[in-house]
Design an enzyme around this catalytic site. Structure first.
Site, PDB file in Angstrom:
ATOM      1  N   CYS A 332       0.328  -6.008   4.719  1.00  0.00           N
ATOM      2  CA  CYS A 332       0.115  -4.884   5.059  1.00  0.00           C
ATOM      3  C   CYS A 332      -1.151  -4.041   5.039  1.00  0.00           C
ATOM      4  O   CYS A 332      -2.091  -3.439   5.550  1.00  0.00           O
ATOM      5  CB  CYS A 332       0.511  -3.477   4.208  1.00  0.00           C
ATOM      6  SG  CYS A 332       2.727  -2.980   3.782  1.00  0.00           S
ATOM      7  N   GLU A 333      -1.232  -5.292   6.536  1.00  0.00           N
ATOM      8  CA  GLU A 333      -2.490  -5.589   7.080  1.00  0.00           C
ATOM      9  C   GLU A 333      -2.181  -6.910   7.759  1.00  0.00           C
ATOM     10  O   GLU A 333      -1.641  -7.614   7.541  1.00  0.00           O
ATOM     11  CB  GLU A 333      -3.829  -5.133   6.942  1.00  0.00           C
ATOM     12  CG  GLU A 333      -4.499  -6.683   5.755  1.00  0.00           C
ATOM     13  CD  GLU A 333      -5.995  -6.299   5.284  1.00  0.00           C
ATOM     14  OE1 GLU A 333      -7.033  -6.438   6.447  1.00  0.00           O
ATOM     15  OE2 GLU A 333      -6.000  -5.890   4.186  1.00  0.00           O
TER      16      GLU A 333
END
Ligand code: LLP
Length: 404
Positions: A332-333
């Site tokens: 999640c980046e």
């Protein structure tokens, strides 16, 4: 020459052990080691594998089995080296900014030690005086290495004792009667230019005369391998010749035959390893097609951290039509492995192989996003052996103390 593992073989490994999985090829490590032996056969050279690149205990044992020595960057790596069966005289501990207590432990264990600060050198001298031979890690003020993050010998680098402070070093050596047998530098990783090593030799030879008990010049690691076809690499044959010339010259001039030590990490294990990942989803976007895989920067940080290029092969569809993709992870980046990369057509479920991932791949992996670290497999004598099982949920919880 160790043959590259075939697509079929790698697919079988992925099917058997799941993905993502790191796969290492033992015979390729051996081949690399033999290239070094061959290139430096005319000098009095010893190689110490910089094990920070990859410390799976089976890899360490294999490195020992093929006759290579080992370089450690923490006391825990020294412990692992001993666990793998290395004799203490074949272990080198080159650290930076560590507490003196770690150096004392290394001394008790009897391994070779390079010290990289004046304060620790002085403490060592006060405690051990002339009784224990020791090396000094210097900062030679040489700019080298593939990028600034992996450049360690320049004027602003935290590593080693600045050359400008040599008088202070000599004062400490004299005052505490230290027995200095080794002068060390490591100027960076991915050094293409042989002249960088030559400059390092010159710098150390210039001060060698001040150390009458000197036996070893340690030039660190940093040999560059090819990350993509046509990439420039360190010409180790040329370096081998240069080293011979320089050390012969030194012997003639000063009547002393010095040994040369190297600490290769990437050179030994980078090309021997790959990371196999599976494509979870394809997303068509106006500017590109994203191939979202089942790994991320948590497992393989080099592309994001250093901007490093790794060849990616779609081994499920090697002859597919060539198309452009952004290969991205599941973290999640932003974790882009490759941008606008031309690859054989990717379908969901295809297996992609990131090449040259043996060094600083698994070793820099984390559990970010509470993902499991990948499994590791060692291929030896044509057989695939699981050498680390994939994490399970208990691994995420095992050191946590639940107080709420
Ligand atoms: N010796 C010393 C004292 C070192 O600090 C290093 C690497 C080596 C030897 C081995 O260097 P090599 O032969 O592997 O280039 N994580 C980065 C590389 C960091 C290197 C740190 N020191 C990367 O993935 O590019």
């Amino acid at each position: 020459m160790a043959e590259q593992l075939s697509n079929e073989f790698l697919s079988e490994v992925a099917n058997e052990f799941g993905t993502p999985v790191y796969v290492y090829h033992a015979e390729k490590i051996k081949e690399q080691y033999h290239k070094l032996l061959d290139a430096f056969k005319h000098s009095n050279t010893r190689f110490f594998y910089a094990c920070k690149a990859l410390t799976n205990i089976n890899v360490l044992k294999y490195i020992k089995e093929i006759g290579c020595n080992i370089d450690c960057s923490s006391i825990n790596e020294v412990m692992l080296a001993l666990h793998a069966g290395f004799a203490k005289e074949n272990i080198l501990y080159t650290s930076n900014n560590i507490s003196f207590s770690e150096i004392e432990t290394a001394q008790q264990l009897g391994v070779n030690i390079n010290i990289d600060s004046i304060s620790n050198l002085e403490k060592f001298g006060k405690k051990f005086g002339h009784t224990y031979p020791v090396g000094i890690r210097l900062r030679p003020n040489i700019m080298a290495g593939g990028n600034l993050k992996i450049s360690t010998g320049h004027r602003d680098s935290k590593f080693g004792i600045p050359l400008e402070q040599i008088d202070e070093v000599l004062r400490v050596v004299k005052k505490t009667n230290l027995r200095i047998t080794d002068l060390h530098i490591h100027t960076g990783s991915e050094i293409k230019d042989v002249e960088v090593f030559a400059k390092g030799i010159e710098v150390l030879f210039d001060i060698a005369q001040y150390f009458p008990e000197l036996e070893i010049i340690d030039l660190g690691g940093g040999f560059k391998v090819a990350y993509k076809p046509g990439d420039e690499v360190t010409d180790i044959e040329l370096l081998g010749k240069k080293v011979k010339e320089e050390f012969d010259f030194f012997e003639k001039k000063f009547g002393r035959r010095l040994q040369v030590w190297f600490e290769p990490g990437k050179f030994l294990v980078s090309e021997a390893g790959c990371l196999i990942t599976k494509v979870n989803v394809l997303k068509a976007a106006p500017t590109t097609t994203f191939a979202g895989v089942d790994t991320g920067l948590n497992h393989f940080i080099r592309p994001m951290f250093y901007g490093s290029y790794h060849v990616i092969d779609n081994i499920s569809n090697p002859d597919g039509e060539k198309k452009k993709y952004n290969v991205v992870g599941n973290i999640c980046e932003t974790d882009t492995f490759a941008e606008h990369r031309t690859l054989s057509e990717i379908r969901e479920g295809d297996l992609l192989v990131f090449r040259n991932a043996g060094a600083y791949g698994f070793e820099m992996a984390s559990n970010y996003n509470s993902r499991f670290k990948p499994a590791e497999v060692l291929v030896k004598d044509g057989k695939a052996h699981l050498i680390r099982r994939r994490d399970v949920l208990d691994d995420l919880l095992k050191n946590q103390i639940e107080i709420v």
